[in-house]
Write an enzyme that holds these catalytic residues in place. Structure first.
Site, PDB file in Angstrom:
ATOM      1  N   ALA A  52       3.952  -1.683   6.543  1.00 44.56           N
ATOM      2  CA  ALA A  52       2.948  -0.889   7.264  1.00 44.56           C
ATOM      3  C   ALA A  52       3.573  -0.010   8.356  1.00 44.56           C
ATOM      4  O   ALA A  52       3.201   1.145   8.524  1.00 44.56           O
ATOM      5  CB  ALA A  52       1.896  -1.812   7.872  1.00 44.56           C
ATOM      6  N   HIS A  64     -14.551 -12.943  14.416  1.00 39.74           N
ATOM      7  CA  HIS A  64     -14.398 -12.022  15.549  1.00 39.74           C
ATOM      8  C   HIS A  64     -15.079 -10.677  15.332  1.00 39.74           C
ATOM      9  O   HIS A  64     -15.408  -9.992  16.282  1.00 39.74           O
ATOM     10  CB  HIS A  64     -12.916 -11.826  15.884  1.00 39.74           C
ATOM     11  CG  HIS A  64     -12.129 -11.221  14.774  1.00 39.74           C
ATOM     12  ND1 HIS A  64     -11.768 -11.940  13.659  1.00 39.74           N
ATOM     13  CD2 HIS A  64     -11.650  -9.972  14.582  1.00 39.74           C
ATOM     14  CE1 HIS A  64     -11.091 -11.145  12.839  1.00 39.74           C
ATOM     15  NE2 HIS A  64     -11.010  -9.950  13.375  1.00 39.74           N
ATOM     16  N   ASP A  93       6.360  -6.137   3.962  1.00 45.19           N
ATOM     17  CA  ASP A  93       5.089  -5.526   4.356  1.00 45.19           C
ATOM     18  C   ASP A  93       5.481  -4.338   5.225  1.00 45.19           C
ATOM     19  O   ASP A  93       5.894  -4.484   6.373  1.00 45.19           O
ATOM     20  CB  ASP A  93       4.231  -6.532   5.140  1.00 45.19           C
ATOM     21  CG  ASP A  93       2.942  -5.893   5.672  1.00 45.19           C
ATOM     22  OD1 ASP A  93       2.870  -4.651   5.741  1.00 45.19           O
ATOM     23  OD2 ASP A  93       2.019  -6.641   6.042  1.00 45.19           O
ATOM     24  N   LYS A 146      -1.011   3.565   8.723  1.00 44.75           N
ATOM     25  CA  LYS A 146      -0.252   3.508   9.977  1.00 44.75           C
ATOM     26  C   LYS A 146       0.812   4.597   9.966  1.00 44.75           C
ATOM     27  O   LYS A 146       0.548   5.735  10.321  1.00 44.75           O
ATOM     28  CB  LYS A 146       0.379   2.126  10.167  1.00 44.75           C
ATOM     29  CG  LYS A 146      -0.609   1.039  10.560  1.00 44.75           C
ATOM     30  CD  LYS A 146      -1.273   0.407   9.388  1.00 44.75           C
ATOM     31  CE  LYS A 146      -2.113  -0.787   9.799  1.00 44.75           C
ATOM     32  NZ  LYS A 146      -2.983  -1.229   8.698  1.00 44.75           N
ATOM     33  N   TYR A 201      -8.557  12.910 -13.151  1.00 45.76           N
ATOM     34  CA  TYR A 201      -8.615  11.446 -13.286  1.00 45.76           C
ATOM     35  C   TYR A 201      -7.229  10.885 -13.613  1.00 45.76           C
ATOM     36  O   TYR A 201      -6.826   9.865 -13.074  1.00 45.76           O
ATOM     37  CB  TYR A 201      -9.609  11.065 -14.393  1.00 45.76           C
ATOM     38  CG  TYR A 201      -9.920   9.585 -14.425  1.00 45.76           C
ATOM     39  CD1 TYR A 201     -11.052   9.088 -13.779  1.00 45.76           C
ATOM     40  CD2 TYR A 201      -9.084   8.691 -15.073  1.00 45.76           C
ATOM     41  CE1 TYR A 201     -11.330   7.730 -13.788  1.00 45.76           C
ATOM     42  CE2 TYR A 201      -9.351   7.333 -15.083  1.00 45.76           C
ATOM     43  CZ  TYR A 201     -10.471   6.858 -14.439  1.00 45.76           C
ATOM     44  OH  TYR A 201     -10.748   5.517 -14.450  1.00 45.76           O
ATOM     45  N   PHE A 234       0.246 -10.762   8.634  1.00 46.34           N
ATOM     46  CA  PHE A 234      -0.924 -10.125   9.226  1.00 46.34           C
ATOM     47  C   PHE A 234      -2.169 -10.820   8.656  1.00 46.34           C
ATOM     48  O   PHE A 234      -2.100 -11.421   7.584  1.00 46.34           O
ATOM     49  CB  PHE A 234      -0.932  -8.620   8.909  1.00 46.34           C
ATOM     50  CG  PHE A 234      -2.127  -7.923   9.490  1.00 46.34           C
ATOM     51  CD1 PHE A 234      -2.254  -7.788  10.864  1.00 46.34           C
ATOM     52  CD2 PHE A 234      -3.147  -7.457   8.680  1.00 46.34           C
ATOM     53  CE1 PHE A 234      -3.377  -7.191  11.409  1.00 46.34           C
ATOM     54  CE2 PHE A 234      -4.274  -6.851   9.226  1.00 46.34           C
ATOM     55  CZ  PHE A 234      -4.381  -6.725  10.591  1.00 46.34           C
ATOM     56  N   ASP A 235      -3.301 -10.751   9.382  1.00 44.14           N
ATOM     57  CA  ASP A 235      -4.523 -11.489   8.991  1.00 44.14           C
ATOM     58  C   ASP A 235      -4.917 -11.289   7.529  1.00 44.14           C
ATOM     59  O   ASP A 235      -5.285 -12.239   6.844  1.00 44.14           O
ATOM     60  CB  ASP A 235      -5.758 -11.074   9.798  1.00 44.14           C
ATOM     61  CG  ASP A 235      -5.485 -10.827  11.240  1.00 44.14           C
ATOM     62  OD1 ASP A 235      -4.317 -10.914  11.657  1.00 44.14           O
ATOM     63  OD2 ASP A 235      -6.443 -10.523  11.957  1.00 44.14           O
TER      64      ASP A 235
HETATM   65  N1  F0G Z   1      -0.121  -5.474   7.079  1.00 44.84           N
HETATM   66  C1  F0G Z   1      -0.032  -5.214   8.393  1.00 44.84           C
HETATM   67  C2  F0G Z   1       1.234  -5.535   9.125  1.00 44.84           C
HETATM   68  C3  F0G Z   1      -1.121  -4.640   9.081  1.00 44.84           C
HETATM   69  O1  F0G Z   1      -1.013  -4.402  10.382  1.00 44.84           O
HETATM   70  C4  F0G Z   1      -2.295  -4.338   8.351  1.00 44.84           C
HETATM   71  C5  F0G Z   1      -3.457  -3.762   9.023  1.00 44.84           C
HETATM   72  C6  F0G Z   1      -2.334  -4.635   6.978  1.00 44.84           C
HETATM   73  C7  F0G Z   1      -1.229  -5.194   6.374  1.00 44.84           C
HETATM   74  C8  F0G Z   1      -3.557  -4.354   6.142  1.00 44.84           C
HETATM   75  O2  F0G Z   1      -3.691  -2.999   5.925  1.00 44.84           O
HETATM   76  O3  F0G Z   1      -5.851  -2.337   7.020  1.00 44.84           O
HETATM   77  O4  F0G Z   1      -4.748  -0.896   5.289  1.00 44.84           O
HETATM   78  O5  F0G Z   1      -5.844  -3.005   4.640  1.00 44.84           O
HETATM   79  N2  F0G Z   1      -3.584  -3.690  10.270  1.00 44.84           N
HETATM   80  C9  F0G Z   1      -4.636  -3.064  11.030  1.00 44.84           C
HETATM   81  C10 F0G Z   1      -4.454  -3.391  12.499  1.00 44.84           C
HETATM   82  C11 F0G Z   1      -6.007  -3.297  10.525  1.00 44.84           C
HETATM   83  O6  F0G Z   1      -5.379  -3.053  13.273  1.00 44.84           O
HETATM   84  O7  F0G Z   1      -3.419  -3.922  12.894  1.00 44.84           O
HETATM   85  P1  F0G Z   1      -5.117  -2.270   5.715  1.00 44.84           P
END
Ligand code: F0G
Length: 459
Positions: free
Chosen positions: A218, A450, A216, A259, A73, A125-126
């Site tokens: 990723a 979507h 960010d 990623k 833990y 990102f969304d």
């Molecule tokens: N930032 C970026 C640039 C991303 O592409 C994603 C996720 C996230 C943050 C969020 O990360 O999914 O680990 O919570 N992108 C995926 C996509 C879902 O299909 O582009 P997460």
């Protein structure tokens, strides 16, 4: 002379069977799924390009990490392995584990945006946008205008428009901007890279106004590979050296490790400031778990520590970006439009140009995604008006800047033969493009529609 694409720097030890349903079966599955790609069962998909997130193939070294992962833990050995690996790559004094990218956003953004009105990014990102809005602020995108033109070459289409950033901050009031964010690579613009020069310039502007600068991260490894290839000053640097240059001016970062760290689950937060880190730790404990596991199992932490290093290997990155370039070159030969030059994790087909007879409110990028499944069992997704949704005030369908059908390529999963199937399917679709119909929504939830909306072809 034909270009040479770098072959897979690995061989295959374990395989998963794939099945291609008949065209009639695929037609039926589409109908049953109400033409929504998220409603298809994965077993009915032949090549799954829905996302490159959490869908990569782990290496033998990562799987052996899974076996030795320490599930304690507090203070697990795997935690220290991860701190060492991530510390070396990012050189940020404070690192916090979380279970994925949006968890990092959920923990960090409300701290940065407390009492603030805006976040400005090259593009959010969304999920980043959602967490900015959940924190009570507005998310503003400030990408260079070159990003909007899919057919013109530009080395760094993901860059921040620095002049506009500067005037935006003045206009909105520096005291109202909680954070400036750089997404590398810029997913929403087509996996497009950002240069070190642009990162540094952006950091300088943010700091001039005493605004924290966040990355960010990723797809920071893919971004570093593009920098090595395209930014002269860094051509002779190693990927780790380029990453140091990218992160040295950042105050903090969030990372979806699903990623470029090639794991199925995981995320990270990095901070330079001790007080910020203390706040991050406290929120992590209540939202994710104790600081040394942050919502992850020990085995997944161990796989992440290994994957972080594998993801920055130059041979791997050459092959990885080479896959995109191979697919893009096949589309060039066939005259199929996409966000060009091709990005790091996906080919973003320009459905607005391929299906010009379908208006945005009948979702050309979704129509193309449906056709790809019908043609060859390929699952892609709409990054366009279908994804964007309705204006929250008027309820009217918004028109997106792009109508992309994103073909996201999972890491180390598909071979060049699979890429050929994708190209051939698109070529067949192009031949019958004029006969392809748009879609209308018959049922939709109010937000993030979507994922679950139901569609029907327009007659
Ligand atoms: N930032 C970026 C640039 C991303 O592409 C994603 C996720 C996230 C943050 C969020 O990360 O999914 O680990 O919570 N992108 C995926 C996509 C879902 O299909 O582009 P997460």
């Amino acid at each position: 002379m034909r270009p040479i694409y770098y072959p897979e720097p690995f061989r295959i030890k374990s395989v998963e069977p794939l099945k291609l349903l008949t065209r009639e079966e695929r037609r039926q599955r589409l109908q049953e799924a109400n033409y929504n790609m998220f409603s298809l069962a994965a077993r009915d998909v032949y090549i799954d390009l829905l996302t490159d997130s959490g869908t990569g193939a782990m290496s033998a070294a990562q799987w052996s990490g899974v076996m030795v992962g320490d599930e304690s833990y507090a203070g697990a050995e795997s935690y220290y392995h991860l701190q060492e690996a991530a510390g070396e790559i990012f050189r940020m004094p404070y690192l916090q584990l979380v279970h994925q990218g949006r968890a990092a956003e959920k923990v960090l953004l409300p701290i940065l945006l407390s009492g603030k009105k805006y976040a400005i990014a090259n593009m959010h990102f969304d999920t980043t946008r959602a967490h900015v809005e959940l924190a009570g602020a507005r998310a503003i995108d400030c990408v260079v205008p070159e990003a909007l033109d899919t057919s013109t070459y530009c080395d760094f289409k993901g860059n921040m428009d620095c002049e506009r950033l500067n005037s935006l901050i003045k206009e909105l009031g520096a005291e109202n901007v909680g954070v400036v964010i750089m997404t590398i690579t810029n997913n929403s613009a087509g996996g497009q890279p950002v240069s070190v020069e642009n990162i540094k310039k952006t950091a300088e502007i943010a700091h001039k106004y005493h605004i924290p600068f966040m990355i960010d991260a990723a797809r920071c490894a893919e971004n570093a590979y593009f920098i090595k290839r395209r930014e002269k000053a860094y051509g002779s640097c190693s990927i780790p050296e380029i990453l140091h240059a990218c992160f040295e001016d950042a105050d903090c970062f969030t990372m979806s490790a699903k990623k470029d760290a090639i794991v199925n689950m995981g995320g990270l937060i990095g901070c330079r400031d001790k007080a910020l880190f203390e706040a991050v730790k406290q929120r992590t404990i209540s939202l994710e778990g104790f600081v040394t596991y942050g919502g992850m199992s020990g085995r997944d932490i161990e796989a992440l520590a290994v994957g972080l290093k594998e993801g920055i290997d130059e041979n791997f990155l050459r092959y990885r970006i080479g896959q995109m370039e191979y697919l893009a070159a096949r589309l060039d030969e066939a005259g199929i439009p996409y966000q060009s030059p091709v990005g790091g994790h996906a080919v973003f087909v320009d459905a607005k140009k391929l299906l010009p007879h379908i208006p945005y409110y009948q979702f050309p990028a979704q129509a193309l995604a449906v056709e790809l499944y019908l043609e060859a069992g390929i699952r892609a997704c709409d990054i366009g008006s279908f994804l964007l949704g309705n204006d929250p005030d008027t309820g009217k369908q918004l028109e997106a800047d792009f109508e992309f059908t994103r073909l996201a390529i999972p890491r180390r999963v598909y071979t060049q033969s699979h890429l050929d199937v994708i190209a051939d399917a698109l070529i067949n679709i192009k031949e019958r493009a004029a006969s392809i119909k748009g879609y209308k929504i018959v049922e939709e939830p109010p937000i993030l529609r979507h994922f679950t909306a139901k569609l029907r072809p327009v007659e």
